[in-house]
Design an enzyme around this catalytic site. Structure first.
Site, mmCIF file in Angstrom:
data_model
loop_
_atom_site.group_PDB
_atom_site.id
_atom_site.type_symbol
_atom_site.label_atom_id
_atom_site.label_comp_id
_atom_site.label_asym_id
_atom_site.label_seq_id
_atom_site.Cartn_x
_atom_site.Cartn_y
_atom_site.Cartn_z
ATOM 1 N N TYR A 167 -103.829 -10.521 36.838
ATOM 2 C CA TYR A 167 -104.004 -9.943 35.503
ATOM 3 C C TYR A 167 -103.046 -10.671 34.572
ATOM 4 O O TYR A 167 -102.605 -11.790 34.882
ATOM 5 C CB TYR A 167 -103.722 -8.423 35.651
ATOM 6 N N ARG A 220 -112.099 -13.236 21.936
ATOM 7 C CA ARG A 220 -110.667 -12.962 21.709
ATOM 8 C C ARG A 220 -110.033 -12.631 23.048
ATOM 9 O O ARG A 220 -109.787 -11.467 23.383
ATOM 10 C CB ARG A 220 -110.513 -11.800 20.713
ATOM 11 N N LYS A 238 -110.166 -7.396 35.309
ATOM 12 C CA LYS A 238 -110.169 -5.962 34.962
ATOM 13 C C LYS A 238 -110.858 -5.171 36.077
ATOM 14 O O LYS A 238 -110.404 -4.086 36.448
ATOM 15 C CB LYS A 238 -110.907 -5.727 33.639
ATOM 16 N N GLU A 310 -114.730 -5.645 26.430
ATOM 17 C CA GLU A 310 -113.401 -6.228 26.605
ATOM 18 C C GLU A 310 -113.278 -7.543 25.848
ATOM 19 O O GLU A 310 -114.121 -8.441 25.993
ATOM 20 C CB GLU A 310 -113.166 -6.470 28.105
ATOM 21 N N ASP A 311 -112.232 -7.638 25.075
ATOM 22 C CA ASP A 311 -111.859 -8.899 24.413
ATOM 23 C C ASP A 311 -112.976 -9.513 23.569
ATOM 24 O O ASP A 311 -113.194 -10.727 23.580
ATOM 25 C CB ASP A 311 -111.297 -9.886 25.443
ATOM 26 N N ASP A 333 -111.908 -1.087 25.667
ATOM 27 C CA ASP A 333 -110.572 -1.052 26.258
ATOM 28 C C ASP A 333 -109.491 -1.435 25.249
ATOM 29 O O ASP A 333 -108.404 -0.848 25.225
ATOM 30 C CB ASP A 333 -110.581 -2.043 27.426
ATOM 31 N N ASP A 334 -109.784 -2.425 24.415
ATOM 32 C CA ASP A 334 -108.765 -2.919 23.486
ATOM 33 C C ASP A 334 -108.489 -1.923 22.375
ATOM 34 O O ASP A 334 -107.349 -1.783 21.919
ATOM 35 C CB ASP A 334 -109.205 -4.270 22.906
ATOM 36 N N ASN A 475 -100.440 -10.056 24.470
ATOM 37 C CA ASN A 475 -100.559 -10.771 25.745
ATOM 38 C C ASN A 475 -101.096 -12.165 25.512
ATOM 39 O O ASN A 475 -101.765 -12.403 24.508
ATOM 40 C CB ASN A 475 -101.544 -10.021 26.662
ATOM 41 N N ASN A 519 -99.497 -1.403 28.899
ATOM 42 C CA ASN A 519 -100.753 -2.139 29.070
ATOM 43 C C ASN A 519 -101.865 -1.174 29.449
ATOM 44 O O ASN A 519 -101.653 -0.256 30.253
ATOM 45 C CB ASN A 519 -100.593 -3.207 30.169
HETATM 46 N N1 LIG Z 1 -100.889 -4.354 25.870
HETATM 47 C C1 LIG Z 1 -102.171 -4.071 25.867
HETATM 48 O O1 LIG Z 1 -102.656 -3.243 26.654
HETATM 49 C C2 LIG Z 1 -103.069 -4.742 24.912
HETATM 50 C C3 LIG Z 1 -102.646 -5.814 24.194
HETATM 51 N N2 LIG Z 1 -103.481 -6.419 23.300
HETATM 52 C C4 LIG Z 1 -102.977 -7.593 22.628
HETATM 53 O O2 LIG Z 1 -102.865 -7.347 21.252
HETATM 54 C C5 LIG Z 1 -103.089 -8.560 20.552
HETATM 55 C C6 LIG Z 1 -104.043 -8.275 19.413
HETATM 56 O O3 LIG Z 1 -105.273 -7.848 19.913
HETATM 57 P P1 LIG Z 1 -106.379 -7.248 18.929
HETATM 58 O O4 LIG Z 1 -105.831 -6.139 18.138
HETATM 59 O O5 LIG Z 1 -107.572 -6.989 19.715
HETATM 60 O O6 LIG Z 1 -106.626 -8.513 17.992
HETATM 61 P P2 LIG Z 1 -107.277 -8.554 16.567
HETATM 62 O O7 LIG Z 1 -107.668 -9.953 16.338
HETATM 63 O O8 LIG Z 1 -108.277 -7.487 16.419
HETATM 64 O O9 LIG Z 1 -106.058 -8.193 15.570
HETATM 65 C C7 LIG Z 1 -104.973 -9.012 15.341
HETATM 66 C C8 LIG Z 1 -104.264 -8.519 14.124
HETATM 67 O O10 LIG Z 1 -103.055 -9.239 14.006
HETATM 68 C C9 LIG Z 1 -102.947 -9.711 12.682
HETATM 69 N N3 LIG Z 1 -102.157 -10.930 12.650
HETATM 70 C C10 LIG Z 1 -102.477 -12.133 13.153
HETATM 71 N N4 LIG Z 1 -101.473 -13.005 12.909
HETATM 72 C C11 LIG Z 1 -100.529 -12.326 12.233
HETATM 73 C C12 LIG Z 1 -99.270 -12.671 11.693
HETATM 74 N N5 LIG Z 1 -98.791 -13.901 11.832
HETATM 75 N N6 LIG Z 1 -98.576 -11.728 11.061
HETATM 76 C C13 LIG Z 1 -99.068 -10.489 10.927
HETATM 77 N N7 LIG Z 1 -100.239 -10.090 11.431
HETATM 78 C C14 LIG Z 1 -100.965 -11.010 12.066
HETATM 79 C C15 LIG Z 1 -104.365 -9.956 12.214
HETATM 80 O O11 LIG Z 1 -104.359 -9.977 10.813
HETATM 81 P P3 LIG Z 1 -105.666 -10.243 9.932
HETATM 82 O O12 LIG Z 1 -106.486 -9.018 10.119
HETATM 83 O O13 LIG Z 1 -105.128 -10.376 8.562
HETATM 84 O O14 LIG Z 1 -106.302 -11.465 10.474
HETATM 85 C C16 LIG Z 1 -105.038 -8.732 12.829
HETATM 86 O O15 LIG Z 1 -104.898 -7.627 12.000
HETATM 87 C C17 LIG Z 1 -103.565 -9.581 21.575
HETATM 88 O O16 LIG Z 1 -102.510 -10.423 21.910
HETATM 89 C C18 LIG Z 1 -103.926 -8.760 22.779
HETATM 90 O O17 LIG Z 1 -103.663 -9.444 23.974
HETATM 91 C C19 LIG Z 1 -104.743 -5.964 23.057
HETATM 92 C C20 LIG Z 1 -105.213 -4.910 23.754
HETATM 93 C C21 LIG Z 1 -104.436 -4.257 24.775
HETATM 94 C C1 LIG Z 2 -104.567 -6.021 27.946
HETATM 95 C C2 LIG Z 2 -105.713 -6.372 27.156
HETATM 96 O O1 LIG Z 2 -106.754 -5.752 27.261
HETATM 97 C C3 LIG Z 2 -105.608 -7.441 26.204
HETATM 98 O O2 LIG Z 2 -104.543 -8.000 26.035
HETATM 99 O O3 LIG Z 2 -106.628 -7.752 25.596
HETATM 100 MG MG LIG Z 3 -108.384 -6.769 26.403
#
Ligand SMILES: NC(=O)C1=CN([C@@H]2O[C@H](COP(=O)(O)OP(=O)(O)OC[C@H]3O[C@@H](n4cnc5c(N)ncnc54)[C@H](OP(=O)(O)O)[C@@H]3O)[C@@H](O)[C@H]2O)C=CC1
Ligand SMILES: CC(=O)C(=O)O
Ligand SMILES: [Mg+2]
Length: 619
Positions: A167, A220, A238, A310-311, A333-334, A475, A519
């Site tokens: 993972y 993504r 997953k 997912e993603d 999931d996200d 991540n 996570n």
């Molecule tokens: N720990 C866990 O269980 C999980 C972790 N994640 C992680 O979270 C991260 C984001 O995922 P997700 O929300 O789906 O992604 P999205 O693409 O949906 O969202 C990313 C957000 O970050 C913003 N962003 C990007 N660059 C910057 C910056 N330099 N400064 C400020 N804001 C910024 C984007 O802004 P804008 O809208 O303006 O483009 C957007 O709002 C990934 O790395 C993913 O791996 C996700 C799910 C689960």
């Molecule tokens: C953990 C997860 O789902 C992600 O980083 O997208």
């Molecule tokens: Mg994910």
């Protein structure tokens, strides 16, 4: 190969082995042999008990050296194995030893994948051998000894050591290099080429009783962006956790990648890229394909199969969830799993940082799926506690995106999922300014951009709070907003810290600091098990709250003493059983469960449903 097998019904595969009685009482002419005219060709086939060489090559049944003397006699294995009879424990010890020899994490990943089954040959001891296709599959799969139960035994018993391998973070690197390390296919690939034929493609998968599908379109992948078809590593990883951590039978899990192209130029120019070499399809073409897929899934597997998105990129993720949330058993999931895990961590952290949930102020860096998903669930829980409207609760939560703080003056240009967070405030363009003016008590990173929680940001959090709660969710590790070491050093050991990908304990000024792993892997396996075991037909937000509550309750005094707000992954099977029970209880309460009558003791029932990787004895 000439194959004129005629399926009985439209799109029904030759591998559909479930015997059916037909109206007249006999066995159905599944393979169309009875109906074949003399000028039509039929494929000769035979039902056989897996034995000898084929038994050893069947990952579901292979035991390697652990086949007993009796089994070696009964199943024509004599001579195919050296004389020693090993135990599963000894096999596990040897394999862990071997895996530990690899210094490069990606090699460990590949060793684990070599052990795992990727495609299940036709199910059950009794299965059909089509000489031509089976032989070619064997050749394609190489001569690697695969052993599914041993894979899961390793993963379950060594979860803290192997989770980072199968993972995040290593699966991220594996996806980036998927084309180069690709040996044999895992999961089901549905590309634009299969448009109009998706139901048939689903029927090509050898298992019929699917309970959980994890699907990605690869746009993504973690915080690594568009990896196209190579995102397959994510559904595969997953679902390995669904079985290892949540106890869903491996054969009931189906990883799927939908390939609509990629906008990743590097991949498009990579000679080893395994996906469609074209730009991503969008708009109607994209949504038509997804609709065909979702319809085919329901038609093939029924109402109760769980589809975990997912993603996906956020411009599709919210829409797909809203669209199919009312017609299918779907879960993102996200958006949702992450929300549930973070709410649990925050609620647990209240014991350490003090106050009630509604008394805290939240600031997010990143306002996409994870950020707004978490924000909404926290607001929902706050409202349940205060009985105030959710609009009021939202005011305690602020988000920063790539353009700065989300404020009301930006509302017209915001994506729909950001609009509820556009509070009255003057524009603020940077995170550090936002920390200074909003004065959050909890800082959450969900931006996918590493190193954005700078020393200045962590110091500002520490200046405002006795114990700042800092969650760096992005991540893999390379994208983490800060490291555990940075969080403890810059806060002078005062921060409570958790991250999406794991960090080792940190020593700071003679004290050891432990950080948790925030996570969604804590949630989705148990959540899915709860849905499956109750026969739920829809996901409801209250189920996410139920999962979150169950997880928070699993944090012990001993964990708190170490500064942890999540229980250790080594207890995950017990944790998942509790999450599953709470989710199932909510499904029954909401009238969304179809598995009746409701089992009395849902925790015990969940435990009894969980897959065990121990070897079975063969007659
Ligand atoms: N720990 C866990 O269980 C999980 C972790 N994640 C992680 O979270 C991260 C984001 O995922 P997700 O929300 O789906 O992604 P999205 O693409 O949906 O969202 C990313 C957000 O970050 C913003 N962003 C990007 N660059 C910057 C910056 N330099 N400064 C400020 N804001 C910024 C984007 O802004 P804008 O809208 O303006 O483009 C957007 O709002 C990934 O790395 C993913 O791996 C996700 C799910 C689960
Ligand atoms: C953990 C997860 O789902 C992600 O980083 O997208
Ligand atoms: Mg994910």
């Amino acid at each position: 190969m000439e194959n004129t097998l005629k399926p009985l019904r439209d799109g029904e595969s030759v591998l559909d082995l479930s015997p059916r009685s037909c109206v007249g009482g006999g066995v159905e002419d599944v393979y169309g042999e009875d109906r074949a005219t003399e000028d039509q060709l039929v494929t000769p086939w035979t039902f056989s008990v897996a034995s000898g060489y084929s038994l050893m090559r069947d990952p579901q049944y292979n035991k390697g050296l652990a086949f007993t003397e009796k089994e070696r006699d009964a199943h024509y294995l004599r001579g195919l194995l050296p004389p020693v009879v090993s135990s599963q424990q000894l096999q596990e010890k040897k394999l862990m030893h071997n895996i530990r020899q690899y210094e490069v994490p990606l090699q460990k990943y590949m060793a684990m994948m070599d052990l795992q089954a990727c495609i299940h040959p036709p199910t059950h001891h009794c299965y059909m051998i089509l000489a031509t296709s089976y032989l070619s599959m064997m050749l394609f799969c190489g001569q690697q000894e695969r052993n599914e139960r041993l894979f899961y035994k390793l993963l379950i018993d060594n979860v803290e050591e192997l989770l980072p391998i199968v993972y995040t973070p290593v699966v991220g690197e594996a996806c980036q290099k998927y084309g180069s390390i690709f040996k044999r296919p895992q999961g089901l690939y549905i590309s634009l080429k299969e448009k109009g034929k998706i139901l048939e493609v689903l029927k090509n998968w050898p298992e019929r009783s699917i309970q959980v599908i994890v699907v990605t379109d690869g746009e993504r992948i973690l915080g690594l962006g568009d990896l196209g078809c190579q995102g397959m590593g994510i559904p595969v990883g997953k679902l390995a956790l669904y079985s290892a951590l949540g106890g869903v039978r491996p054969s009931a899990c189906l990883p799927i990648t939908i390939d609509v192209g990629t906008n990743n130029e590097k991949l498009l120019n990579d000679e080893f890229y395994i996906g469609l070499r074209q730009k991503r399809a969008t708009g109607k073409e994209y949504y038509d394909l997804l609709h065909e897929f979702m319809s085919a899934v329901k038609q093939n597997y029924g109402e109760k199969v769980l589809v975990q998105f997912e993603d996906f990129a956020n411009h599709n993720a919210f829409e797909l969830l809203a669209k199919y949330g009312t017609t299918h058993l779907v879960f993102n999931d996200d958006i949702q799993g992450t929300a549930s895990v973070v709410l649990a961590g925050v609620v647990a952290a209240l014991k350490l940082i003090g106050g009630t949930l509604p008394e805290h102020t939240f600031l997010f860096l990143g306002a996409g799926e994870a950020g707004t998903g978490i924000a909404e669930l926290i607001a929902l829980e706050m409202s349940k506690q205060t009985k105030a409207p959710i609009e009021e609760s939202r005011k305690k939560i602020w988000l920063v995106d790539s353009k700065g703080l989300i404020v009301s003056s930006r509302v017209n240009s915001l994506q729909h999922f950001k609009k509820p967070w556009a509070h009255e405030h003057e524009p603020v363009s940077t995170l550090i300014e936002a920390v200074k003016v909003i004065k959050p008590t909890v800082l959450i990173g969900s931006s996918g951009v590493g190193k954005t929680f700078t020393k200045e940001v962590v110091e500002a959090m520490t200046a405002n709070n006795k114990i700042p709660l800092i969650l760096a969710l992005s991540n893999p590790t390379s994208q983490s907003e800060c490291t555990a070491e940075e969080a403890y050093q810059w806060s002078e050991g005062r921060a409570i810290f958790a991250s999406g990908s794991p960090f080792d304990p940190v020593e700071y000024k003679g004290k050891v600091y432990y950080s948790g792993q925030a996570n969604n892997a804590y949630i989705f396996p148990g959540f899915g098990l709860g849905l499956v075991m109750s026969g739920a037909i829809r996901v409801h937000d209250d189920m996410l709250l139920a999962a979150s509550e169950a997880l928070a309750k699993q944090v012990t005094e001993e964990n708190y003493k170490k500064g942890l707000t999540y229980p250790p992954f080594s207890d995950i099977r017990k944790i998942s059983a509790n999450i599953a029970a709470n989710v199932a209880a909510k499904a029954y309460e909401l009238g969304l469960a179809t598995h009746l009558p409701r089992p009395q003791d849902l925790v015990k029932y969940a435990e009894s449903c969980m897959y065990s990787p121990l070897y079975r004895n063969y007659r």
